[in-house]
Design a protein around this motif. Structure first.
Motif, PDB file in Angstrom:
ATOM      1  N   PRO A  41       0.813  -1.225   0.000  1.00  0.00           N
ATOM      2  CA  PRO A  41       0.000   0.000   0.000  1.00  0.00           C
ATOM      3  C   PRO A  41       0.848   1.276   0.000  1.00  0.00           C
ATOM      4  O   PRO A  41       0.487   2.269  -0.630  1.00  0.00           O
ATOM      5  N   ALA A  42       1.992   1.254   0.678  1.00  0.00           N
ATOM      6  CA  ALA A  42       2.857   2.436   0.705  1.00  0.00           C
ATOM      7  C   ALA A  42       3.443   2.696  -0.684  1.00  0.00           C
ATOM      8  O   ALA A  42       3.594   3.846  -1.096  1.00  0.00           O
ATOM      9  N   VAL A  43       3.765   1.632  -1.396  1.00  0.00           N
ATOM     10  CA  VAL A  43       4.279   1.775  -2.762  1.00  0.00           C
ATOM     11  C   VAL A  43       3.162   2.285  -3.672  1.00  0.00           C
ATOM     12  O   VAL A  43       3.361   3.189  -4.483  1.00  0.00           O
ATOM     13  N   ASP A  44       1.970   1.731  -3.492  1.00  0.00           N
ATOM     14  CA  ASP A  44       0.826   2.160  -4.304  1.00  0.00           C
ATOM     15  C   ASP A  44       0.508   3.634  -4.077  1.00  0.00           C
ATOM     16  O   ASP A  44       0.009   4.312  -4.965  1.00  0.00           O
ATOM     17  N   ALA A  45       0.780   4.116  -2.872  1.00  0.00           N
ATOM     18  CA  ALA A  45       0.523   5.525  -2.565  1.00  0.00           C
ATOM     19  C   ALA A  45       1.678   6.417  -3.031  1.00  0.00           C
ATOM     20  O   ALA A  45       1.658   7.620  -2.787  1.00  0.00           O
ATOM     21  N   ASN A  46       2.677   5.801  -3.670  1.00  0.00           N
ATOM     22  CA  ASN A  46       3.838   6.527  -4.184  1.00  0.00           C
ATOM     23  C   ASN A  46       4.705   7.170  -3.104  1.00  0.00           C
ATOM     24  O   ASN A  46       5.390   8.146  -3.347  1.00  0.00           O
ATOM     25  N   TRP A  47       4.677   6.606  -1.921  1.00  0.00           N
ATOM     26  CA  TRP A  47       5.542   7.130  -0.859  1.00  0.00           C
ATOM     27  C   TRP A  47       6.959   6.585  -1.004  1.00  0.00           C
ATOM     28  O   TRP A  47       7.922   7.218  -0.605  1.00  0.00           O
ATOM     29  N   VAL A  48       7.070   5.372  -1.504  1.00  0.00           N
ATOM     30  CA  VAL A  48       8.383   4.762  -1.761  1.00  0.00           C
ATOM     31  C   VAL A  48       8.345   4.117  -3.133  1.00  0.00           C
ATOM     32  O   VAL A  48       7.283   3.657  -3.568  1.00  0.00           O
ATOM     33  N   PRO A  49       9.503   4.081  -3.821  1.00  0.00           N
ATOM     34  CA  PRO A  49       9.506   3.434  -5.136  1.00  0.00           C
ATOM     35  C   PRO A  49       9.343   1.920  -5.017  1.00  0.00           C
ATOM     36  O   PRO A  49       9.622   1.333  -3.962  1.00  0.00           O
ATOM     37  N   GLU A  50       8.877   1.333  -6.108  1.00  0.00           N
ATOM     38  CA  GLU A  50       8.609  -0.103  -6.179  1.00  0.00           C
ATOM     39  C   GLU A  50       9.798  -0.950  -5.694  1.00  0.00           C
ATOM     40  O   GLU A  50       9.619  -1.958  -5.024  1.00  0.00           O
ATOM     41  N   GLU A  51      11.030  -0.520  -6.046  1.00  0.00           N
ATOM     42  CA  GLU A  51      12.183  -1.345  -5.683  1.00  0.00           C
ATOM     43  C   GLU A  51      12.476  -1.313  -4.188  1.00  0.00           C
ATOM     44  O   GLU A  51      13.383  -1.962  -3.722  1.00  0.00           O
ATOM     45  N   ARG A  52      11.693  -0.538  -3.439  1.00  0.00           N
ATOM     46  CA  ARG A  52      11.886  -0.521  -1.986  1.00  0.00           C
ATOM     47  C   ARG A  52      10.723  -1.194  -1.270  1.00  0.00           C
ATOM     48  O   ARG A  52      10.460  -0.959  -0.105  1.00  0.00           O
ATOM     49  N   MET A  53      10.023  -2.043  -1.993  1.00  0.00           N
ATOM     50  CA  MET A  53       8.914  -2.766  -1.383  1.00  0.00           C
ATOM     51  C   MET A  53       9.412  -4.058  -0.735  1.00  0.00           C
ATOM     52  O   MET A  53      10.172  -4.810  -1.319  1.00  0.00           O
ATOM     53  N   ILE A  54       8.966  -4.293   0.481  1.00  0.00           N
ATOM     54  CA  ILE A  54       9.347  -5.487   1.229  1.00  0.00           C
ATOM     55  C   ILE A  54       8.243  -6.522   1.112  1.00  0.00           C
ATOM     56  O   ILE A  54       7.066  -6.187   1.222  1.00  0.00           O
ATOM     57  N   GLY A  55       8.607  -7.776   0.911  1.00  0.00           N
ATOM     58  CA  GLY A  55       7.600  -8.833   0.990  1.00  0.00           C
ATOM     59  C   GLY A  55       7.590  -9.787  -0.171  1.00  0.00           C
ATOM     60  O   GLY A  55       8.502  -9.810  -0.999  1.00  0.00           O
ATOM     61  N   GLN A  56       6.519 -10.540  -0.230  1.00  0.00           N
ATOM     62  CA  GLN A  56       6.351 -11.633  -1.190  1.00  0.00           C
ATOM     63  C   GLN A  56       6.636 -11.215  -2.623  1.00  0.00           C
ATOM     64  O   GLN A  56       7.327 -11.894  -3.340  1.00  0.00           O
ATOM     65  N   SER A  57       6.108 -10.073  -3.052  1.00  0.00           N
ATOM     66  CA  SER A  57       6.394  -9.655  -4.421  1.00  0.00           C
ATOM     67  C   SER A  57       7.433  -8.542  -4.458  1.00  0.00           C
ATOM     68  O   SER A  57       7.594  -7.867  -5.458  1.00  0.00           O
ATOM     69  N   GLY A  58       8.134  -8.351  -3.342  1.00  0.00           N
ATOM     70  CA  GLY A  58       9.178  -7.335  -3.292  1.00  0.00           C
ATOM     71  C   GLY A  58      10.493  -7.897  -2.797  1.00  0.00           C
ATOM     72  O   GLY A  58      10.898  -8.972  -3.206  1.00  0.00           O
ATOM     73  N   LYS A  59      11.141  -7.149  -1.908  1.00  0.00           N
ATOM     74  CA  LYS A  59      12.465  -7.541  -1.443  1.00  0.00           C
ATOM     75  C   LYS A  59      12.420  -8.355  -0.152  1.00  0.00           C
ATOM     76  O   LYS A  59      11.496  -8.220   0.637  1.00  0.00           O
TER      77      LYS A  59
END
Lengths: 266, 333
Positions: free
Chosen positions: B249-267
């Protein structure tokens, strides 16, 4: 030359309900009864891209989904967004398919559709999140593919340059149609179905095909046709302290820093 | 060591360097190959990559299959997949591990479909277990809810293929010099094989500390919306010299870029300290930091599952707690 565009879409459990999904430890199957379903978020972007290509170059967009009867809902949504045709691949024999068996079934359905130029998928689903079906589908159709696409530019009617994201950068890829492209969220802003779209969609037919219709070899579909198998489910042991600190913000901040030091966090 | 079917890792090179995750796979590859009493080999495709092959040997692989050609400098999905498949047909490896980079995730499924075998994405663990009288590779992936993990095997077909995210396995020690051999394989490529042809690579310098290398990661979730956004935790990360990350949700809100997403479909990260602020703790997020040394969670909802996976939990208003925490840290650091 009008293009035949196929967009593969999937119905997935709504992400906010993921924590309600459980696994049947005896049968090694997922229990997701009663959980609301939505169209996979990235698939909306794939649909949007298909519609934009049609608007620019003319052609026909077909939405294809594989799933239980209720997966009609996502096809209804695709029709309301403006796709021309919708096909639901639905057969009990397809249940339990892993990504390879899924790709095989989709490939059979696409062959039945006839001539195709471009196939679009969301880069990954929000439930399985493997991102494997797109490249596997391309391989089984013997066409090239590009994943992680955030820009598609047509040089002419059958030759394009696709920009695909890598860690800290991108690659530019020349692509000859027919081809399959898996898209990311950044590729476009998708449209919402309009009232007219919804009314028109209601009069459009959703074709339903079974294994016989797509002439699928039942040896390669569903659970039986899947090379991978769930062989067990277990609870991950979480050796976490689960301490909850109490007090005023100043107090908890002090306690937290103190504990972080003791535990070696700072 | 017997002459049985080898264990392979795919060694990904980009712009003349090996990807870290490929080196991380070597330790797991060694563990599996030793138990199976077979060799561990790396597959390396590129242009003028002999130095990288030497590097792989120094990290402990017994053999490197090296394919070199000017047209193979950049990743080419069609051609790389063909080369891999031909090599598989020739040598019949029993296991192939690939790093789940944006390129590994493009190559692995295409190869698996070519050789008609199973592939498991984003494995959290890999080990051998006897199933129906045969040692099988068990591939562990997170389930949907809470702490459920799912074991996947590929009982009938070979090779058994799996992808692993960067940061999940540990890089082995590098020796002065390797003991293995480099096997040069001449790639037989025709121009018409490049139906998809990568023509250019652009790499940007990452902004801030790379997530996987950060000692401290501060991740924010949707709960920060009512707390005025990401500014709060950015300051906290600054004080700690850490990296900022986010939930979906934080990535979707554009607070952090996609490459800084943690989790199953991220890092996936395993820092010394992981701080989660304003995230309820959905399993597809928590799976991305479970191996952190110490986990601190802050959220307004006392029932948030995030508190079940943390060492220290603070329930309350982020706007008040995060600045206090920052002040307290500044005082002692």
């Amino acid at each position: 030359m009008p293009l035949n565009i196929v967009v593969c879409i999937k119905q997935v459990p709504a992400p906010e309900h993921f924590s309600k999904i459980t696994l049947d430890a005896e049968k090694n199957t997922i229990i997701r009864g009663g959980i609301p379903s939505v169209i996979n978020p990235l698939d909306r972007h794939a649909l949007e891209e298909g519609l934009r290509i049609r608007e620019r170059l003319s052609g026909r967009v077909t939405a294809l989904s594989m799933g239980p009867p209720q997966a009609r809902e996502v096809l209804e949504e695709a029709l309301a967004m403006g796709v021309d045709d919708a096909v639901l691949l639905c057969d009990r024999a397809l249940a339990g398919a892993d990504t390879l068996a899924t790709a095989y079934s989709l490939a059979r359905a696409i062959k039945k559709l006839g001539k195709f130029d471009i196939i679009l998928c969301g880069n990954q689903t929000i439930d399985g999140a493997t991102g494997q079906v797109g490249p596997q589908l391309a391989e089984l159709l013997d066409i090239p593919h590009v994943t992680y696409a955030n820009r598609i530019e047509f040089v002419d009617g059958s030759f394009l340059v696709v920009r695909r994201v890598i860690e800290h950068g991108y690659l530019d890829v020349n692509l000859q149609l027919p081809a399959l492209i898996c898209v990311l969220r950044e590729i476009n802003q998708f449209r919402l179905p309009t009232a007219i779209g919804i009314i028109e969609a209601a009069s459009k037919e959703i074709k339903t095909w079974n294994c016989g219709d797509i002439e699928a070899d039942t040896e390669y579909v569903g659970l039986g046709g899947s090379p991978t198998r769930v062989v067990g489910v277990f609870k991950h042991k979480l050796e976490r302290r689960r301490e909850i600190l109490e007090g005023s913000p100043q107090e908890v901040a002090q306690k937290a820093v103190h504990r972080l030091r003791e535990l070696g966090g700072i | 060591m017997n002459q049985g079917n080898e264990v392979w890792i795919w060694a990904e090179q980009r712009s003349g360097r090996l990807m870290e995750v490929s080196l991380e796979l070597i330790s797991k590859g060694l563990e599996l190959s030793q138990r199976l009493e077979v060799g561990l080999a790396a597959v390396l495709i590129g242009d003028r990559a002999e130095e990288l092959a030497e590097e792989l040997l120094a990290y402990g692989v017994g053999k490197v299959y090296l394919m070199e050609e000017a047209r193979l400098r950049l990743y080419q999905s069609d051609v790389y997949a063909n080369i891999m498949a031909n090599l598989i047909y020739e040598h019949n490896p029993q296991i192939i591990l690939l790093g789940a980079t944006t390129i590994g995730m493009d190559l692995a499924p295409r190869v698996a479909a070519k050789v008609k075998t199973g592939l498991t994405a984003h494995c959290a663990d890999l080990y051998l277990e006897e199933i129906d009288g045969r040692l099988q590779l068990v591939q562990v992936v997170p389930g949907f809810s809470g702490n459920l993990m799912v074991k996947i095997a590929c009982p009938q077909r070979r090779p058994q293929m799996a992808t692993v995210r960067p940061g999940v396995m540990e890089k082995p020690n590098c020796m002065e010099e390797g003991k293995g051999q480099i096997v040069r394989v001449k790639p037989n490529i025709k121009e018409e094989d490049f139906r998809a042809k990568t023509i250019d690579i652009v790499e940007e310098k990452p902004v801030g500390i790379p997530l996987e290398e950060a000692n401290v990661v501060v991740a924010g979730g949707w709960g920060l919306q009512s707390a005025g956004g990401f500014g709060l935790i950015e300051e906290l990360a600054n004080i700690l010299g850490g990296a900022v990350a986010g939930t979906r949700p934080a990535v979707d809100a554009n607070w952090v870029p996609e490459e800084r997403m943690i989790g199953q479909s991220g890092k996936t990260v395993s820092p010394n300290l992981f701080i989660s602020a304003g995230a309820s703790g959905a399993p597809h997020f928590t799976t991305g930091f479970l191996k952190s040394k110490v986990i601190l969670a802050i959220d307004q909802n006392p029932k948030s599952p995030i508190f079940e996976v943390s060492d220290i939990g603070i329930v309350g208003d982020l706007r008040k707690i995060v600045p206090c925490l920052g002040e307290e840290l500044k005082r002692i650091l």
